[in-house]
Scaffold this motif. Structure first.
Motif, mmCIF file in Angstrom:
data_model
loop_
_atom_site.group_PDB
_atom_site.id
_atom_site.type_symbol
_atom_site.label_atom_id
_atom_site.label_comp_id
_atom_site.label_asym_id
_atom_site.label_seq_id
_atom_site.Cartn_x
_atom_site.Cartn_y
_atom_site.Cartn_z
ATOM 1 N N VAL A 102 -123.179 -51.984 -47.118
ATOM 2 C CA VAL A 102 -124.144 -52.171 -45.962
ATOM 3 C C VAL A 102 -124.952 -53.371 -46.614
ATOM 4 C CG1 VAL A 102 -126.088 -51.000 -44.894
ATOM 5 C CG2 VAL A 102 -123.847 -49.748 -45.247
ATOM 6 N N PRO A 103 -125.182 -54.239 -45.930
ATOM 7 C CA PRO A 103 -126.300 -55.341 -46.494
ATOM 8 C C PRO A 103 -127.668 -54.817 -46.760
ATOM 9 C CG PRO A 103 -125.354 -55.966 -44.389
ATOM 10 C CD PRO A 103 -124.941 -54.456 -44.422
ATOM 11 N N VAL A 168 -122.725 -47.884 -37.609
ATOM 12 C CA VAL A 168 -121.931 -47.684 -38.790
ATOM 13 C C VAL A 168 -121.898 -49.079 -39.396
ATOM 14 C CG1 VAL A 168 -119.655 -47.043 -39.713
ATOM 15 C CG2 VAL A 168 -120.646 -45.732 -37.782
ATOM 16 N N GLY A 169 -122.266 -49.330 -40.838
ATOM 17 C CA GLY A 169 -122.289 -50.497 -41.337
ATOM 18 C C GLY A 169 -123.743 -51.238 -41.351
ATOM 19 N N LYS A 305 -125.513 -65.214 -40.008
ATOM 20 C CA LYS A 305 -124.162 -64.579 -40.715
ATOM 21 C C LYS A 305 -124.499 -62.943 -40.931
ATOM 22 C CE LYS A 305 -124.410 -67.418 -44.318
ATOM 23 N NZ LYS A 305 -124.183 -67.883 -45.609
ATOM 24 N N PRO A 306 -124.357 -62.199 -39.869
ATOM 25 C CA PRO A 306 -124.789 -60.821 -39.773
ATOM 26 C C PRO A 306 -123.951 -60.019 -40.825
ATOM 27 C CG PRO A 306 -123.189 -61.495 -37.821
ATOM 28 C CD PRO A 306 -123.663 -62.740 -38.540
ATOM 29 N N ALA A 307 -123.026 -60.347 -41.392
ATOM 30 C CA ALA A 307 -122.188 -59.536 -42.441
ATOM 31 C C ALA A 307 -122.561 -59.818 -43.768
ATOM 32 C CB ALA A 307 -120.772 -59.554 -42.276
ATOM 33 N N ASP A 308 -123.620 -60.930 -43.961
ATOM 34 C CA ASP A 308 -124.068 -61.242 -45.315
ATOM 35 C C ASP A 308 -124.384 -60.132 -46.194
ATOM 36 O OD1 ASP A 308 -124.752 -64.055 -46.900
ATOM 37 O OD2 ASP A 308 -126.375 -62.201 -47.400
ATOM 38 N N PRO A 309 -123.877 -60.041 -47.559
ATOM 39 C CA PRO A 309 -124.169 -58.662 -48.146
ATOM 40 C C PRO A 309 -125.883 -58.647 -48.486
ATOM 41 C CG PRO A 309 -122.851 -60.265 -49.427
ATOM 42 C CD PRO A 309 -122.787 -60.874 -48.241
ATOM 43 N N GLY A 311 -128.589 -60.714 -46.788
ATOM 44 C CA GLY A 311 -129.729 -61.183 -45.537
ATOM 45 C C GLY A 311 -129.049 -60.630 -44.191
ATOM 46 N N GLY A 312 -127.713 -60.121 -44.375
ATOM 47 C CA GLY A 312 -127.022 -59.628 -43.012
ATOM 48 C C GLY A 312 -127.842 -58.477 -42.404
ATOM 49 N N PHE A 313 -127.333 -57.978 -41.364
ATOM 50 C CA PHE A 313 -127.791 -56.714 -40.755
ATOM 51 C C PHE A 313 -126.710 -55.837 -40.340
ATOM 52 C CE2 PHE A 313 -128.095 -59.641 -37.447
ATOM 53 C CZ PHE A 313 -127.435 -58.972 -36.282
ATOM 54 N N GLN A 314 -125.381 -56.410 -40.375
ATOM 55 C CA GLN A 314 -124.263 -55.270 -39.943
ATOM 56 C C GLN A 314 -122.928 -55.929 -40.516
ATOM 57 O OE1 GLN A 314 -123.889 -52.800 -37.238
ATOM 58 N NE2 GLN A 314 -122.117 -52.902 -38.209
ATOM 59 N N ALA A 315 -122.422 -54.799 -41.260
ATOM 60 C CA ALA A 315 -121.046 -55.311 -42.159
ATOM 61 C C ALA A 315 -120.089 -55.173 -41.113
ATOM 62 C CB ALA A 315 -120.933 -54.030 -43.017
ATOM 63 N N ASP A 316 -118.877 -55.618 -41.271
ATOM 64 C CA ASP A 316 -118.027 -55.927 -40.127
ATOM 65 C C ASP A 316 -116.987 -54.296 -40.213
ATOM 66 O OD1 ASP A 316 -116.246 -56.625 -38.063
ATOM 67 O OD2 ASP A 316 -115.204 -58.047 -39.409
ATOM 68 N N VAL A 317 -117.259 -53.586 -39.588
ATOM 69 C CA VAL A 317 -116.571 -52.358 -39.709
ATOM 70 C C VAL A 317 -115.463 -52.067 -38.550
ATOM 71 C CG1 VAL A 317 -117.999 -51.263 -41.337
ATOM 72 C CG2 VAL A 317 -118.401 -51.057 -38.716
ATOM 73 N N LYS A 318 -115.453 -52.804 -37.565
ATOM 74 C CA LYS A 318 -114.584 -52.820 -36.440
ATOM 75 C C LYS A 318 -113.256 -52.259 -36.641
ATOM 76 C CE LYS A 318 -117.260 -55.302 -32.911
ATOM 77 N NZ LYS A 318 -117.426 -56.825 -32.817
ATOM 78 N N LYS A 319 -112.585 -53.027 -37.515
ATOM 79 C CA LYS A 319 -111.234 -52.333 -37.973
ATOM 80 C C LYS A 319 -111.087 -51.218 -38.613
ATOM 81 C CE LYS A 319 -108.885 -56.983 -37.358
ATOM 82 N NZ LYS A 319 -109.191 -58.311 -38.114
ATOM 83 N N LEU A 320 -112.158 -51.118 -39.505
ATOM 84 C CA LEU A 320 -111.965 -50.026 -40.341
ATOM 85 C C LEU A 320 -112.192 -48.580 -39.293
ATOM 86 C CD1 LEU A 320 -114.411 -50.997 -43.213
ATOM 87 C CD2 LEU A 320 -111.960 -51.120 -43.165
#
Lengths: 396, 203
Positions: A102-103, A168-169, A305-309, A311-320
């Motif tokens: 999670v960022p 989630v993320g 870059k929302p998934a930036d570790p 400054g982002g706010f949402q990790a990419d979890v769709k596939k997981l």
């Protein structure tokens, strides 16, 4: 004002409280058998708000459960979202291939919204308890503060009650441009308002004596009956999930935990109604400090870059989330009504096999028939208010 | 306000399991599919073991964090698909360790002895598991449904649960509708035929 001072007549009368009753904070029915003014036995009747959220959880996909968690506890929905999302992240992290990071900015925003929601929830709880004991004004002051928090949340995610904000993320949206300044302004005025609130009701001798020594729960009883959160701490048990089993960035924030110590003075006992009231007010002060600490830690946004570790706010979890690891996980978080523990069972598909949520109000309702035996009839509403029961959390 | 928690005599799972086996030799250490350890206990040994876990000075499991369960019927490659798993999540506020006990109750004769005399928190939890999963806790003082009405039929969290069509004459669905997961009934309309594939792929 002790029970021993009155003489029971032996004549019993059955009284029905609820299910629609202004002092039960929801659709809760309590059947009270009284002997004069004294409660001889009390039987809570649950289920009026049962919406089978655990069953629905087995029918929808992992991320689709989040809006239903709002409805588990609509007074503190941010923490209810967070509890489920942290649990799913813990499940994903049991498989290194599916680990989710999670960022940092999202973690700070989570602390901000969780603590702001805790403030608003506790203000409603203490205000409503004061109202149940006959003081209407403090409730309006509590609700006014909650409105200010709701204004911030409305700008943040468009909702005032059921937010569906924590995902989630990370979180669903980044902070709006001047959110940090607005939250800081809210915290400043809130501290001034708290001093006024404490002068109005906390230090009020009538209210204090009204609650002193009523329905005291000892530390051993509180643990055995499964009380959690502020109700447990009011009984003198020094335990907070945020400090002792930390999740997110709470470990770095060094949460300080207030415990009950018989605040009402000579007549008070550890774990009485007044302790449960005061512990919530002390927790609110701690939440203000945590909000400020999270604001100080908040990294600047990584635009685009929302998934930036960081400054982002949402990790990419769709596939997981389409293929989470098979297995089970138990995860607890500290909601406003105490430990909210999710037990998730995954069979490796995109739909959960079992979603179990254990809530603070459920165990608080479980101790009602135990603590209410022998108290005055007029204290019943004060006790319900002091445990801060939110009925949808019992019935789910 | 206290700054930090003091140090505790927290024990790892293997030590906890060994100590538990001194009372209940039949308890076996298992792990879930993602490696979470738990102790599988025969139902008959549960009360004695629970009493020991709570009262032993080194263990002191004073709290029942959660009591829940799930139906193993459709869990992929379950060893015992014909059972309900009943989970006891124990926690020690004294020593800050935790332990999960698990009892497998057969689906037909689904009885487990109560632990409500040891942890009163179980009074409510067991009512909930009884209501939603149909596990009968023998010795419980008032084992009634807690969420559903007392005259409700079936236990909704069982994986073979059949949704009722109506409750006291109030229908749950409109005419012609049917719960997808329910087995088909005599008068049901046939399921809609799959739409024919358009020739040549996408239109």
């Amino acid at each position: 004002m002790t029970v021993e001072a009155t003489t029971p007549s032996g004549e019993r009368m059955t009284l029905n409280m609820g299910p629609q009753h202004p002092a039960t904070h929801g659709v809760l029915r309590i059947v009270v058998e009284s002997d004069g003014e004294i409660v001889a036995s009390c039987t809570p009747d649950h289920g009026y708000l049962h919406r089978s959220i655990e069953k629905i959880g087995e029918c929808v996909e992992w991320p689709m459960v989040v809006p239903y968690t709002d409805r588990v506890d609509y007074v503190c929905a941010m923490n209810a979202n967070l509890a489920y999302c942290v649990a799913v992240e813990k499940l994903l992290n049991t498989d290194p291939a599916a680990a989710v990071q999670v960022p940092l900015r999202a973690e700070c925003i989570r602390v901000l919204v969780a603590e702001l929601n805790r403030i608003s929830s506790h203000m409603v709880a203490v205000g409503a308890m004061a109202m149940d004991t006959g003081a209407v004004t403090p409730f309006l002051h509590g609700i006014a503060q909650r409105e200010l928090v709701n204004d911030i949340f409305e700008k943040l995610c468009g909702q005032r009650l059921t937010y569906n904000y924590v995902t989630v993320g990370g979180v669903a949206f980044d902070l709006y441009p001047d959110a940090a300044a607005e939250i800081a302004r809210f915290l400043d005025q809130f501290e001034i308002e708290m001093r006024r609130f404490n002068k109005l009701i906390t230090a009020n001798a009538i209210f204090r004596d009204r609650c002193a020594g009523v329905a005291a729960v000892s530390a051993a009883e509180a643990i055995a009956w499964g009380l959690v959160g502020p109700n447990l701490r009011a009984s003198g048990v020094d335990y907070d999930v945020r400090r002792d089993d930390p999740y997110g960035i709470y470990e770095r924030l060094q949460v300080r935990v207030p415990v009950g110590q018989g605040f009402a003075g000579r007549r008070g006992k550890v774990g009485d109604c007044y302790d449960r009231f005061v512990v919530r007010l002390l927790e609110v002060q701690e939440s203000v400090r945590l909000c400020r600490a999270a604001l100080a830690m908040l990294p600047p946004p990584a635009d685009g870059k929302p998934a930036d570790p960081v400054g982002g706010f949402q990790a990419d979890v769709k596939k997981l989330l389409l293929r989470p690891p098979k297995g089970e996980v138990h995860c607890r978080t500290e909601s406003a009504r105490g430990e909210m523990g999710y037990y998730l069972v995954s069979d490796g598909t995109k739909v959960p096999y079992r979603v179990r949520v254990r809530t603070g109000s459920f165990s608080a309702a479980g101790i009602f028939h135990h603590v209410m035996r022998g108290i005055f009839l007029a204290d019943v509403v004060a006790v319900i208010g002091s445990f801060d029961v939110v009925v949808p959390e019992i019935d789910r | 306000m206290t700054q930090a928690a003091p140090q505790f005599a927290t024990l790892p799972f293997a030590t906890l399991a060994d100590r538990a086996r001194t009372v209940c030799a039949a308890a076996t250490s298992r792990t879930t599919d993602n490696g979470q350890p738990f102790l599988l206990v025969p139902a008959a040994d549960l009360p004695a073991l629970a009493q020991f876990l709570r009262d032993d000075a080194a263990l002191r499991f004073d709290a029942l964090m959660d009591l829940t369960g799930f139906d193993l019927l459709k869990y992929p490659k379950a060893e015992t698909p014909n059972a309900i798993a009943v989970l006891y999540l124990l926690f020690s506020y004294r020593h800050r360790h935790r332990l999960q006990l698990r009892v497998l109750a057969p689906r037909e004769l689904c009885t487990v002895p109560t632990v409500s005399a040891i942890w009163p928190a179980a009074l409510y939890f067991e009512r909930e598991v009884f209501d939603l999963l149909g596990v009968t806790f023998t010795g419980h003082p008032s084992l009634q449904r807690i969420m559903n009405p007392t005259d409700w039929e079936g236990h909704p969290l069982r994986k073979d649960y059949v949704y009722p069509d109506a409750y006291h004459g109030v229908a749950h669905l409109r005419e012609g509708q049917h719960f997808e997961t329910n087995p088909p009934r005599a008068g049901d309309p046939p399921p809609p035929a799959a739409a024919p594939k358009p020739p040549g792929g996408h239109a």
